[in-house]
Enzyme design. Structure first.
Site, PDB file in Angstrom:
ATOM      1  N   ARG A 185       0.799  -1.434   0.018  1.00 46.98           N
ATOM      2  CA  ARG A 185       0.162   0.012  -0.036  1.00 46.98           C
ATOM      3  C   ARG A 185       0.862   1.212  -0.034  1.00 46.98           C
ATOM      4  NH1 ARG A 185      -5.334   1.112   3.338  1.00 46.98           N
ATOM      5  NH2 ARG A 185      -6.176  -0.198   1.931  1.00 46.98           N
ATOM      6  N   ARG A 241     -13.878  -8.762   0.943  1.00 42.09           N
ATOM      7  CA  ARG A 241     -12.483  -8.508   0.651  1.00 42.09           C
ATOM      8  C   ARG A 241     -11.610  -9.866   0.909  1.00 42.09           C
ATOM      9  NH1 ARG A 241     -10.144  -3.301   0.998  1.00 42.09           N
ATOM     10  NH2 ARG A 241      -8.196  -4.529   0.344  1.00 42.09           N
ATOM     11  N   HIS A 273      -6.903   1.159  -6.574  1.00 38.48           N
ATOM     12  CA  HIS A 273      -7.440   0.051  -5.499  1.00 38.48           C
ATOM     13  C   HIS A 273      -7.929  -0.918  -5.958  1.00 38.48           C
ATOM     14  CE1 HIS A 273      -7.877  -1.273  -1.303  1.00 38.48           C
ATOM     15  NE2 HIS A 273      -8.561  -0.652  -0.893  1.00 38.48           N
ATOM     16  N   CYS A 333     -16.365   1.424   0.245  1.00 31.42           N
ATOM     17  CA  CYS A 333     -15.343   0.585   0.388  1.00 31.42           C
ATOM     18  C   CYS A 333     -14.850   0.697   1.865  1.00 31.42           C
ATOM     19  CB  CYS A 333     -14.142   1.142  -0.492  1.00 31.42           C
ATOM     20  SG  CYS A 333     -13.694   2.970  -0.342  1.00 31.42           S
ATOM     21  N   GLN A 354      -9.837  -3.871  -3.916  1.00 33.27           N
ATOM     22  CA  GLN A 354     -11.417  -3.399  -3.382  1.00 33.27           C
ATOM     23  C   GLN A 354     -12.330  -3.644  -4.451  1.00 33.27           C
ATOM     24  OE1 GLN A 354     -12.115  -1.495  -0.398  1.00 33.27           O
ATOM     25  NE2 GLN A 354     -14.452  -2.621  -1.295  1.00 33.27           N
ATOM     26  N   ASP A 382     -17.010   6.878  -1.562  1.00 29.39           N
ATOM     27  CA  ASP A 382     -16.000   6.774  -0.874  1.00 29.39           C
ATOM     28  C   ASP A 382     -15.695   7.650  -0.149  1.00 29.39           C
ATOM     29  OD1 ASP A 382     -13.591   6.166  -0.134  1.00 29.39           O
ATOM     30  OD2 ASP A 382     -12.317   6.354  -1.936  1.00 29.39           O
TER      31      ASP A 382
END
Ligand code: CP
Ligand code: NVA
Length: 330
Positions: free
Chosen positions: A104, A294, A131, A266, A134, A226
């Site tokens: 990340r 996830r 991402h 998310c 996700q 988001d």
């Protein structure tokens, strides 16, 4: 299917995505039925974090454990990276110890460089540009709820950020139409928008960008949002909170969507900002199912990237590897 790295949603074809979703469901069912699925016995995943995380960290670590493997949490500031060791050298060193690396990062370039220098698969666990992990979970949730993707419309309301980019690419590849409503100056990257639109067009679908949340939400099957302030943007917080105010998912906006529309986020969420608590906890929210997914979708990703049988069969092909991604041959 052969997938070397997972850096962008564009690394995977429609066929590859469908295969990942199939495997996600298989592994989810096995877990729920208490059936053994230790497909990564003895394998190790290194997880490098330049930014905080709840879901990504815990789902990858738990996923590796359930698959019979092991995961290492590595905070970038505790690694020698924080003292000037290059990402390339770090990639080469870690490749000698582990079977897969997830990172990340702030700069997207960092995870790209990591993949270029590592000899093991590399996963983007969120960069400033994308991402993709996700979106695997999001697609699994949509499939569970809606059956298939073709003909559906998803409306993304808010910042044209990393999540929006991967969502546009992923949904378009599977034949969904995507309508993004973002304030002026906060639209998604135009190249990604173009690429997504091209993907959608193959299915007779479209990708559009608007500044009107009502237009985006109109007749939508899925509403998505988001945070307004992503990690690393804290200095812009005051300005962003003002600009994004009309881009909230609330009951009023929901009324414009189809009656069976579901809502996704998310997470982490800021109740009362990008989404109301009422909508988040409402009957049509699938946000916590999405968060759980996830775990299942990343297990499928890990098995696909690391599974030794794939690597052996690739070696047996004498290096002639047919890549399903971008139709390339390696
Ligand atoms: N959605 C997501 O990636 O959450 P975390 O930041 O908690 O990992
Ligand atoms: N866009 C958000 C996603 C968090 C999972 C961020 O980058 O902070």
């Amino acid at each position: 299917m052969y997938l070397r790295n997972f850096i962008s949603m564009n690394d995977v074809s429609e066929v590859g995505l469908r295969e990942l979703l199939r495997l996600s469901k298989e592994l989810k069912d096995k877990l729920k039925n208490h059936e053994s699925h230790r497909r990564l016995e003895g394998k190790t995943l290194a997880m490098i974090f330049e930014k905080p995380s709840t879901r990504t960290r815990v789902s990858f670590e738990t996923g590796m454990y359930q698959l019979g493997g092991h995961a290492l949490y590595l905070s970038a500031s505790d690694l020698q990276l924080g003292r000037g060791e290059t990402i390339e050298d770090t990639a080469r060193v870690l490749s000698g110890y582990v079977d897969c690396i997830m990172a990340r990062t702030f700069k997207h370039e960092t995870v790209v460089k990591l993949a270029e220098s590592a000899s093991v698969p590399v996963i983007n666990g969120l960069s400033d540009l994308e991402h993709p992990c996700q979106i695997l979970a999001d697609l699994l949730t949509i499939q569970e709820e809606k059956g298939d993707f073709k003909g559906l419309k998803i409306a993304y309301i808010g910042d044209g950020n990393n999540v929006a980019h991967s969502l546009m690419l992923g949904c378009a590849k599977l034949g969904m139409s995507v309508s993004v409503a973002a304030p002026k100056g906060y639209a998604p990257d135009s190249e990604i928008a173009k690429l997504s639109h091209k993907e959608a067009e193959r299915h007779g679908a479209f990708v559009e960008i608007t500044t009107d949340p009502g237009k985006a939400a109109s007749q939508a099957d899925v509403l998505y949002t988001d945070v307004w302030v992503s990690m690393g943007q804290d200095k812009e917080k005051a300005k962003r909170l003002k600009v994004f105010k009309p881009f909230q998912i609330n009951e009023k906006l929901f009324k414009k969507a189809k009656p069976d529309c579901i809502v996704l986020h998310c997470l982490p969420a800021h109740r009362g900002l990008e989404i109301t608590g009422e909508v988040m906890d409402g009957m049509r929210s699938r946000i916590f199912q999405q968060a759980e997914n996830r775990l299942h979708s990343q297990k499928a990703l890990l098995v696909t990237l690391v599974m030794p049988v794939k690597r052996e069969s690739l070696e047996n092909q004498g290096g002639k590897v047919a890549l399903m991604f971008h139709g390339q041959t390696d």
